[in-house]
Scaffold this motif. Structure first.
Motif, short mmCIF file in Angstrom:
data_model
loop_
_atom_site.label_atom_id
_atom_site.label_comp_id
_atom_site.label_asym_id
_atom_site.label_seq_id
_atom_site.Cartn_x
_atom_site.Cartn_y
_atom_site.Cartn_z
N ASP A 103 11.33 13.57 42.03
CA ASP A 103 12.35 12.67 42.58
C ASP A 103 12.34 11.41 41.73
O ASP A 103 11.34 10.69 41.67
CB ASP A 103 12.05 12.31 44.04
N ALA A 104 13.46 11.13 41.07
CA ALA A 104 13.53 9.95 40.21
C ALA A 104 13.58 8.67 41.03
O ALA A 104 13.06 7.64 40.62
CB ALA A 104 14.74 10.05 39.29
N PHE A 105 14.19 8.75 42.19
CA PHE A 105 14.34 7.57 43.04
C PHE A 105 13.84 7.92 44.43
O PHE A 105 14.06 9.02 44.92
CB PHE A 105 15.80 7.11 43.09
N ASN A 106 13.21 6.98 45.08
CA ASN A 106 12.61 7.25 46.38
C ASN A 106 13.63 7.64 47.44
O ASN A 106 13.34 8.42 48.33
CB ASN A 106 11.80 6.03 46.85
N VAL A 131 17.67 13.03 34.76
CA VAL A 131 17.46 12.13 35.90
C VAL A 131 18.71 12.21 36.77
O VAL A 131 19.82 11.99 36.30
CB VAL A 131 17.21 10.69 35.41
N HIS A 132 18.49 12.53 38.04
CA HIS A 132 19.60 12.68 38.98
C HIS A 132 19.56 11.53 39.99
O HIS A 132 18.53 11.22 40.55
CB HIS A 132 19.48 14.02 39.72
N ASN A 133 20.74 10.90 40.18
CA ASN A 133 20.86 9.89 41.24
C ASN A 133 22.17 10.11 41.96
O ASN A 133 22.91 11.04 41.68
CB ASN A 133 20.72 8.47 40.66
N ARG A 134 22.52 9.20 42.88
CA ARG A 134 23.73 9.38 43.69
C ARG A 134 25.00 9.34 42.85
O ARG A 134 26.00 9.94 43.20
CB ARG A 134 23.79 8.29 44.77
N GLU A 135 24.99 8.63 41.76
CA GLU A 135 26.19 8.47 40.94
C GLU A 135 26.37 9.57 39.91
O GLU A 135 27.43 9.74 39.34
CB GLU A 135 26.11 7.11 40.23
N GLY A 136 25.30 10.36 39.61
CA GLY A 136 25.42 11.42 38.62
C GLY A 136 24.07 11.79 38.02
O GLY A 136 23.02 11.40 38.51
#
Length: 168
Positions: A103-106, A131-136
């Motif tokens: 998980d890249a972000f908590n 790296v996956h986040n909410r924006e892409g």
């Protein structure tokens, strides 16, 4: 005196001598019959082997077999060359990999980010980090030479690289 003695013994044991002679003749007769049967079988095998074959056709068969052996030898040499090419190509292919999901972000769950290391036998290749986040998603590639990168690696990338290097 000796001759008289032998004649006397023969008169007394004539039946034993005659029986021994008959037995010997009978044994020789049986052995002769067995030999004739074996010779007959051998003649049949020889006749079936030689039937329809003359020296010329036998010679052609032998020459044909030698040609086949020559063809096999040529094919074997070609296959050995092909094997050498394949061995050389295998050294250049990616044979080892290491994958670490994280998980890249908590606030994100599901371990959608990952680091993937692909290496050849000499530990050359690349490391792919997504790296996956909410924006892409963002993907980064780092080259690997002799199991090392010139660019600093994250903890997950180091782990993926070590996993690939230690693959047996």
């Amino acid at each position: 005196m000796n001759l008289e003695y032998i004649q006397e013994i023969l008169k007394e044991n004539i039946t034993i001598v005659a029986a021994a002679g008959v037995a010997i003749v009978l044994i020789l007769f049986i052995m002769n019959i067995i030999s004739l049967v074996k010779i007959g079988k051998l003649k049949k095998k020889y006749k079936s082997f030689m039937e329809g074959k003359d020296a010329k056709s036998l010679e052609e068969t032998i020459i044909s077999r030698f040609r086949q052996m020559d063809d096999l030898k040529v094919n074997q040499e070609l296959q050995n060359k092909d094997i050498q090419v394949l061995k050389a190509n295998i050294l250049k292919t990616y044979q080892k990999f290491g994958l670490v999901k994280y998980d890249a972000f908590n606030e994100m769950g599901g371990q959608l980010s990952f680091s993937l290391a692909l290496l050849d036998k000499k530990n050359n290749g690349f490391l792919l980090n997504t790296v996956h986040n909410r924006e892409g998603s963002y993907t980064y590639v780092k080259e690997i030479f002799d199991g090392k990168s010139e660019i600093n690696l994250s903890e997950e990338e180091e782990k993926a690289l070590n996993n690939a290097i230690n693959v047996k």
